[in-house]
Design a protein around this motif. Structure first.
Motif, mmCIF file in Angstrom:
data_model
loop_
_atom_site.group_PDB
_atom_site.id
_atom_site.type_symbol
_atom_site.label_atom_id
_atom_site.label_comp_id
_atom_site.label_asym_id
_atom_site.label_seq_id
_atom_site.Cartn_x
_atom_site.Cartn_y
_atom_site.Cartn_z
ATOM 1 N N SER A 154 -18.801 10.414 -46.765
ATOM 2 C CA SER A 154 -18.091 10.369 -45.505
ATOM 3 C C SER A 154 -19.022 10.861 -44.400
ATOM 4 C CB SER A 154 -16.834 11.249 -45.561
ATOM 5 O OG SER A 154 -15.916 10.740 -46.493
ATOM 6 N N SER A 155 -18.905 10.260 -43.237
ATOM 7 C CA SER A 155 -19.812 10.593 -42.144
ATOM 8 C C SER A 155 -19.556 11.995 -41.603
ATOM 9 C CB SER A 155 -19.649 9.573 -41.015
ATOM 10 O OG SER A 155 -19.837 8.268 -41.483
ATOM 11 N N GLN A 156 -20.636 12.631 -41.151
ATOM 12 C CA GLN A 156 -20.523 13.890 -40.431
ATOM 13 C C GLN A 156 -20.217 13.554 -38.972
ATOM 14 O OE1 GLN A 156 -24.217 15.937 -39.903
ATOM 15 N NE2 GLN A 156 -23.276 17.834 -39.189
ATOM 16 N N GLU A 157 -19.042 13.933 -38.496
ATOM 17 C CA GLU A 157 -18.657 13.647 -37.119
ATOM 18 C C GLU A 157 -19.109 14.776 -36.198
ATOM 19 O OE1 GLU A 157 -14.592 12.611 -36.632
ATOM 20 O OE2 GLU A 157 -14.685 10.915 -38.013
ATOM 21 N N ILE A 158 -19.812 14.401 -35.148
ATOM 22 C CA ILE A 158 -20.402 15.384 -34.235
ATOM 23 C C ILE A 158 -19.845 15.159 -32.840
ATOM 24 C CG2 ILE A 158 -22.551 16.282 -33.259
ATOM 25 C CD1 ILE A 158 -23.965 15.202 -35.776
ATOM 26 N N ASP A 159 -19.163 16.171 -32.296
ATOM 27 C CA ASP A 159 -18.623 16.105 -30.946
ATOM 28 C C ASP A 159 -19.734 16.489 -29.971
ATOM 29 O OD1 ASP A 159 -17.266 16.198 -28.593
ATOM 30 O OD2 ASP A 159 -15.781 17.696 -29.205
ATOM 31 N N ILE A 160 -20.131 15.557 -29.129
ATOM 32 C CA ILE A 160 -21.268 15.775 -28.238
ATOM 33 C C ILE A 160 -20.862 15.888 -26.777
ATOM 34 C CG2 ILE A 160 -23.011 14.746 -29.742
ATOM 35 C CD1 ILE A 160 -22.580 12.110 -28.264
ATOM 36 N N ALA A 161 -19.561 15.934 -26.514
ATOM 37 C CA ALA A 161 -19.097 15.965 -25.125
ATOM 38 C C ALA A 161 -19.614 17.183 -24.372
ATOM 39 C CB ALA A 161 -17.570 15.930 -25.086
ATOM 40 N N ALA A 162 -19.749 18.308 -25.073
ATOM 41 C CA ALA A 162 -20.144 19.556 -24.403
ATOM 42 C C ALA A 162 -21.651 19.680 -24.207
ATOM 43 C CB ALA A 162 -19.629 20.750 -25.207
ATOM 44 N N SER A 163 -22.414 18.672 -24.641
ATOM 45 C CA SER A 163 -23.874 18.800 -24.551
ATOM 46 C C SER A 163 -24.511 17.619 -23.832
ATOM 47 C CB SER A 163 -24.466 18.929 -25.954
ATOM 48 O OG SER A 163 -24.094 17.835 -26.771
ATOM 49 N N ARG A 164 -23.750 16.953 -22.974
ATOM 50 C CA ARG A 164 -24.272 15.763 -22.325
ATOM 51 C C ARG A 164 -24.914 16.089 -20.979
ATOM 52 N NH1 ARG A 164 -18.306 13.219 -21.157
ATOM 53 N NH2 ARG A 164 -17.814 14.360 -19.243
ATOM 54 N N THR A 165 -25.881 15.259 -20.610
ATOM 55 C CA THR A 165 -26.505 15.321 -19.298
ATOM 56 C C THR A 165 -26.244 13.988 -18.610
ATOM 57 O OG1 THR A 165 -28.253 16.790 -20.112
ATOM 58 C CG2 THR A 165 -28.660 15.642 -18.040
ATOM 59 N N PRO A 166 -25.427 13.976 -17.558
ATOM 60 C CA PRO A 166 -25.035 12.707 -16.932
ATOM 61 C C PRO A 166 -26.000 12.260 -15.839
ATOM 62 C CG PRO A 166 -23.787 14.500 -15.971
ATOM 63 C CD PRO A 166 -24.696 15.121 -17.002
ATOM 64 N N SER A 167 -25.982 10.979 -15.572
ATOM 65 C CA SER A 167 -26.701 10.410 -14.430
ATOM 66 C C SER A 167 -26.065 9.060 -14.105
ATOM 67 C CB SER A 167 -28.187 10.237 -14.737
ATOM 68 O OG SER A 167 -28.358 9.389 -15.853
ATOM 69 N N LYS A 168 -26.318 8.569 -12.918
ATOM 70 C CA LYS A 168 -25.810 7.246 -12.529
ATOM 71 C C LYS A 168 -26.898 6.521 -11.736
ATOM 72 C CE LYS A 168 -21.552 4.952 -11.117
ATOM 73 N NZ LYS A 168 -22.226 3.788 -10.493
ATOM 74 N N PRO A 169 -27.889 6.012 -12.466
ATOM 75 C CA PRO A 169 -29.032 5.397 -11.786
ATOM 76 C C PRO A 169 -28.791 3.984 -11.291
ATOM 77 C CG PRO A 169 -29.358 5.343 -14.148
ATOM 78 C CD PRO A 169 -28.078 6.090 -13.912
ATOM 79 N N HIS A 170 -27.663 3.330 -11.702
ATOM 80 C CA HIS A 170 -27.442 1.942 -11.331
ATOM 81 C C HIS A 170 -26.056 1.741 -10.734
ATOM 82 C CE1 HIS A 170 -31.167 0.541 -13.174
ATOM 83 N NE2 HIS A 170 -30.906 1.372 -14.167
ATOM 84 N N LEU A 171 -25.931 0.686 -9.948
ATOM 85 C CA LEU A 171 -24.656 0.377 -9.303
ATOM 86 C C LEU A 171 -23.680 -0.284 -10.260
ATOM 87 C CD1 LEU A 171 -26.034 -1.056 -5.932
ATOM 88 C CD2 LEU A 171 -25.184 1.261 -6.380
ATOM 89 N N SER A 172 -24.209 -0.936 -11.289
ATOM 90 C CA SER A 172 -23.375 -1.609 -12.285
ATOM 91 C C SER A 172 -24.088 -1.543 -13.633
ATOM 92 C CB SER A 172 -23.089 -3.054 -11.857
ATOM 93 O OG SER A 172 -24.298 -3.738 -11.575
#
Length: 454
Positions: A154-172
């Motif tokens: 069975s897969s090891q499920e890893i919650d990564i929401a608390a370790s993300r680095t966001p960016s928005k380099p594109h319009l779409s």
């Protein structure tokens, strides 16, 4: 010269089948069932139910037996499962589950998942990046893979929401992500005609609402969607392809285009590599030194294979600054993916109609082989070279049934089905050698990144 395409079979299994087996093994249920389906073009499909039942005496042993339909399922000493189907002539085929599933619960919410349109894993395997339809890019750290063998697959499920680095380099929509060799910088491209250079350092203190990272440079010259990118050497020069029927060579520091090459039709995919030992056009093999100081010495030794929407591929020599070969179309459908492996002298193309074609780069006019499964878009393709010098192809498909095909010295044949996505298109995959293990990473429309160990 075209060869008749071979039809490869499909083995599909309930994506939660290992959880079913685990629950029986843990004693939560005395028995349970999961489904298996097998397909082959022009032949009736086989649908089966497999019963997982706990042994009456050995409570750590789970028996697997088909109770509906003609299939066989087995498990080897390392925990891998294999499925065979005699009526369709399908020999035991490994069904490989991911060792890890990375889930950002906000992005992979089952009721409203964010489709991953682009993906890359860093060269040092310490981080990965995902791109989305809204133009955003998220950076995440990886975790160490569990050692093999293990009791449960069975897969090891890893919650990564608390370790993300966001960016928005594109319009779409983001169309391509490529880590620089340092693993600390990311090259992005988008539907908005642009490319950007994005810092990819991991924060000292992970945070769910981390500081948004802004591009340090934006490169503009294309007039339609940028479809793919590649990085030369350490990254002073980069290459991009576009639906505007051009391939462009850039200097990163200035953001300037050094050279632009016109292609026969819109470019759907691209693959960069070293120059062929014998150029297809029969001309001299060594180009003159470049007089443009913006161009690194390493660039002159590179070639670019471009997969065109016309169904052909075209080869460009960055040293000679010209097209040196264009193929006859293997089919009338767009070449949605292309991969060049210089060590094995192989080129693989994948079409929007499900056709995979293999060429020896020393004789590009003749196909080595071609094969297909279902009529579905080949979204991504990557060479997999094993320790025994056999060569395979990891193939991502829009039907959510990615797989690994063995092509040399035996093949083509399906060596592994990559199980996990529940009918969600898998649009991106990367093959990486991590220590002694070959890994395949995939990203799909359910917003989940999966890590497989072959």
């Amino acid at each position: 010269m075209n060869t008749a395409a071979l039809s490869l079979p499909v083995v599909s299994v309930q994506n939660t089948f290992t959880q079913v087996i685990q629950e029986v093994e843990d004693g939560l249920s005395p028995y349970d069932k999961f489904w298996v389906s097998c397909y082959k073009n022009s032949e009736p499909s086989i649908h089966a139910k497999v019963k997982a039942e706990l042994d009456h005496l050995d409570r750590s042993l789970v028996h697997l037996k088909a109770v509906e339909g003609d299939v066989e399922i087995s498990r080897d000493g390392t925990g891998n499962y294999a499925i065979a189907c005699k009526p369709l002539g399908i020999l035991p085929t490994q069904v490989l589950t991911p060792v890890q599933e990375y889930k950002d619960q906000e992005r992979s919410n089952p009721t409203r998942p964010h489709r991953i349109t682009s993906f890359d894993i860093s060269p040092d395997c310490s981080r990965f990046a995902t791109g989305y339809l809204d133009g955003s890019v998220f950076l995440y750290p990886t975790s160490a893979a569990l050692e093999h063998p293990r009791k449960s697959f069975s897969s090891q499920e890893i919650d990564i929401a608390a370790s993300r680095t966001p960016s928005k380099p594109h319009l779409s929509g983001v169309t391509s992500l490529r880590f620089f060799p340092s693993s600390r910088v990311l090259l992005t491209s988008g539907i908005d005609f642009s490319l950007t250079i994005l810092p990819a350092d991991l924060p000292d203190v992970p945070s769910r609402n981390g500081t948004r990272v802004a591009p340090v440079r934006t490169l503009r010259a294309h007039t339609r969607t940028v479809t793919d990118t590649a990085i030369i050497d350490l990254g002073r020069n980069i290459v991009s392809s576009s639906l505007d029927s051009t391939i462009k060579l850039w200097e990163v520091s200035s953001g300037e285009v050094i050279s632009s090459f016109s292609t026969q039709s819109a470019v759907a995919s691209m693959s960069l590599g070293d120059r062929l030992p014998v150029p297809p056009d029969g001309e001299e093999s060594m180009p003159p030194p470049s007089r443009d100081t913006r161009e690194t010495p390493q660039t002159s030794s590179k070639i670019v294979f471009s997969g065109l929407e016309s169904g052909s591929f075209e080869l460009f020599d960055l040293g000679f600054k010209k097209s040196v070969y264009r193929s006859q179309p293997a089919s009338s459908s767009s070449l949605s993916s292309i991969a060049y492996s210089q060590p094995t002298n192989l080129l693989a193309t994948g079409s929007s109609r499900g056709l995979v074609t293999l060429y020896d780069t020393r004789n590009l006019s003749t196909q080595l082989t071609s094969f297909s499964r279902l009529e579905t878009v080949i979204e991504d393709i990557a060479f997999v070279q094993n320790g025994d010098n056999s060569v395979g192809l990891a193939i991502a498909t829009s039907d959510g049934l990615p797989y690994v095909a063995s092509v040399l010295p035996e093949g083509p044949m399906v060596s592994s089905e990559l199980v996990g996505a529940d009918c969600d298109p898998v649009r991106n995959l990367k093959a990486r050698l991590n220590g002694n293990h070959m890994e395949v990473w995939s990203a799909s429309d359910d917003g989940i990144v999966r890590r497989y160990v072959l």
